[in-house]
Scaffold this active site. Structure first.
Site, PDB file in Angstrom:
ATOM      1  N   ASP A   6      20.556  45.373 -24.535  1.00 54.06           N
ATOM      2  CA  ASP A   6      21.205  45.045 -25.797  1.00 54.06           C
ATOM      3  C   ASP A   6      20.321  45.427 -26.989  1.00 54.06           C
ATOM      4  O   ASP A   6      19.096  45.380 -26.901  1.00 54.06           O
ATOM      5  CB  ASP A   6      21.521  43.545 -25.830  1.00 54.06           C
ATOM      6  N   HIS A  24      21.834  54.519 -28.985  1.00 58.17           N
ATOM      7  CA  HIS A  24      22.205  54.649 -27.558  1.00 58.17           C
ATOM      8  C   HIS A  24      21.431  55.794 -26.892  1.00 58.17           C
ATOM      9  O   HIS A  24      21.035  55.688 -25.734  1.00 58.17           O
ATOM     10  CB  HIS A  24      23.716  54.873 -27.422  1.00 58.17           C
ATOM     11  N   SER A  62      30.448  47.621 -20.827  1.00 63.12           N
ATOM     12  CA  SER A  62      31.262  46.508 -20.331  1.00 63.12           C
ATOM     13  C   SER A  62      32.744  46.800 -20.507  1.00 63.12           C
ATOM     14  O   SER A  62      33.128  47.701 -21.274  1.00 63.12           O
ATOM     15  CB  SER A  62      30.897  45.220 -21.077  1.00 63.12           C
ATOM     16  N   LEU A  78      13.635  52.900  -4.823  1.00 63.64           N
ATOM     17  CA  LEU A  78      14.239  52.038  -5.848  1.00 63.64           C
ATOM     18  C   LEU A  78      15.758  52.141  -5.713  1.00 63.64           C
ATOM     19  O   LEU A  78      16.293  53.237  -5.582  1.00 63.64           O
ATOM     20  CB  LEU A  78      13.798  52.502  -7.245  1.00 63.64           C
ATOM     21  N   ARG A  85      23.381  34.878 -24.169  1.00 59.82           N
ATOM     22  CA  ARG A  85      24.590  34.688 -23.366  1.00 59.82           C
ATOM     23  C   ARG A  85      24.673  35.753 -22.283  1.00 59.82           C
ATOM     24  O   ARG A  85      23.944  36.744 -22.313  1.00 59.82           O
ATOM     25  CB  ARG A  85      25.845  34.689 -24.236  1.00 59.82           C
TER      26      ARG A  85
HETATM   27  C1  FPP Z   1      24.110  47.470 -26.271  1.00 61.81           C
HETATM   28  O1  FPP Z   1      23.591  47.712 -27.553  1.00 61.81           O
HETATM   29  C2  FPP Z   1      24.162  48.671 -25.521  1.00 61.81           C
HETATM   30  C3  FPP Z   1      25.294  49.300 -25.082  1.00 61.81           C
HETATM   31  C4  FPP Z   1      26.672  48.832 -25.279  1.00 61.81           C
HETATM   32  C5  FPP Z   1      25.183  50.555 -24.353  1.00 61.81           C
HETATM   33  C6  FPP Z   1      24.009  50.633 -23.439  1.00 61.81           C
HETATM   34  C7  FPP Z   1      23.746  52.027 -23.196  1.00 61.81           C
HETATM   35  C8  FPP Z   1      22.518  52.563 -23.037  1.00 61.81           C
HETATM   36  C9  FPP Z   1      21.247  51.852 -22.969  1.00 61.81           C
HETATM   37  C10 FPP Z   1      22.373  54.002 -22.942  1.00 61.81           C
HETATM   38  C11 FPP Z   1      23.052  54.705 -21.883  1.00 61.81           C
HETATM   39  C12 FPP Z   1      22.945  54.212 -20.525  1.00 61.81           C
HETATM   40  C13 FPP Z   1      23.178  55.010 -19.496  1.00 61.81           C
HETATM   41  C14 FPP Z   1      23.330  54.477 -18.132  1.00 61.81           C
HETATM   42  C15 FPP Z   1      23.288  56.445 -19.666  1.00 61.81           C
HETATM   43  P1  FPP Z   1      24.537  47.382 -28.741  1.00 61.81           P
HETATM   44  O2  FPP Z   1      25.237  48.622 -29.155  1.00 61.81           O
HETATM   45  O3  FPP Z   1      25.416  46.230 -28.361  1.00 61.81           O
HETATM   46  O4  FPP Z   1      23.523  46.952 -29.840  1.00 61.81           O
HETATM   47  P2  FPP Z   1      23.805  45.905 -30.970  1.00 61.81           P
HETATM   48  O5  FPP Z   1      24.015  44.580 -30.290  1.00 61.81           O
HETATM   49  O6  FPP Z   1      22.562  45.963 -31.756  1.00 61.81           O
HETATM   50  O7  FPP Z   1      25.004  46.363 -31.718  1.00 61.81           O
END
Ligand code: FPP
Length: 234
Positions: free
Chosen positions: A12, A29, A57, A123, A185
């Site tokens: 996150d 990202h 999600s 892994l 959460r």
């Molecule tokens: C949450 O940060 C992150 C995501 C919804 C995407 C997670 C994706 C990655 C770490 C990169 C790609 C992964 C793979 C497997 C290629 P957020 O956008 O909710 O951040 P915020 O809470 O600050 O808005």
């Protein structure tokens, strides 16, 4: 330091991290993805056997079109690149969640990667994509009903039967769950599997979560193990 056998992470804070740097969310990202590659290596180096990350999600479809498209392109590139990474890290990769909502080419890349890496065993890396725990449990119950209709499954249903119908079948439950970036959460992550898991929350956003942060989380986990005696040797 005893290393947890299975660590689950909620990745996150990419968006807020990018915003703090005056950059678009998708840049966060991209950096989050780079950090994921790095943390896989660190986890392997530390002797973690299972790593499960929440990358997208069932709720994330509600984000802006631009952000969802950016994430899809990131998954496309990463799933392809991950073929090499899986070999380098001797890492088996599996996707949990419902891939049927993704474009055909992404679904194909998932299948290719899972097939290519299936015999690697240093892994075990699980990526949760279009994942939601309630959705996973609902799909499991529907498959159980179908198997009962076919006569393959007979009751009474046991806990271990339910585990076997989840996307994580055959994967041990996490010992430690880490969520970065300050939220306290579960956001519909591994609700069944986290029943006995230790939780660790940190304010550090995912792109800044480096080896020292992971070691800190594992040290905390060790302290708690000592206090409550629920120690597992890994
Ligand atoms: C949450 O940060 C992150 C995501 C919804 C995407 C997670 C994706 C990655 C770490 C990169 C790609 C992964 C793979 C497997 C290629 P957020 O956008 O909710 O951040 P915020 O809470 O600050 O808005």
């Amino acid at each position: 330091m005893r290393v947890p056998n299975h660590i689950a992470i909620i990745l996150d804070g990419n968006g807020r991290w990018a915003k703090s740097k005056g950059m678009p969310r998708n840049y966060g990202h991209v950096k989050g993805c780079e950090n994921l590659e790095y943390i896989c290596e660190v986890a392997k180096e530390l002797g973690v056997k299972y790593l499960t990350v929440y990358a997208f999600s069932t709720e994330n479809w509600k984000r802006s079109r631009e952000e969802v498209e950016g994430l899809m392109n990131l998954f496309r590139n990463y799933l392809k690149k991950c073929i090499k990474i899986s070999k380098k890290n001797n890492m088996r990769v599996r996707v949990i969640g419902d891939p049927s909502a993704f474009d055909e080419d992404i679904q194909n890349r998932i299948r290719e990667l899972e097939e290519f890496s299936k015999d690697f065993d240093e892994l075990h890396f699980q990526i949760a994509l279009n994942y939601g725990s309630r959705d996973e449990i609902t799909r499991a119950v529907n498959r159980m009903l179908e198997d009962q209709r076919q006569g393959v499954l007979t009751g009474p249903v046991t806990e271990s039967m339910i585990s076997d119908y989840l996307d994580t079948a055959g994967i041990p439950d996490p010992d430690l769950m880490i969520r970065t970036s300050g939220e306290l959460r579960l956001s519909n992550y591994l609700l069944w599997q986290l029943a006995y898991t230790e939780f660790y929350f940190t304010d550090v956003p995912w792109p800044d979560f480096k080896k020292d942060e992971l070691v800190k989380a594992i040290e905390k986990y060790n302290e708690r193990d000592r206090r409550y005696g629920g120690v597992k040797e890994a």
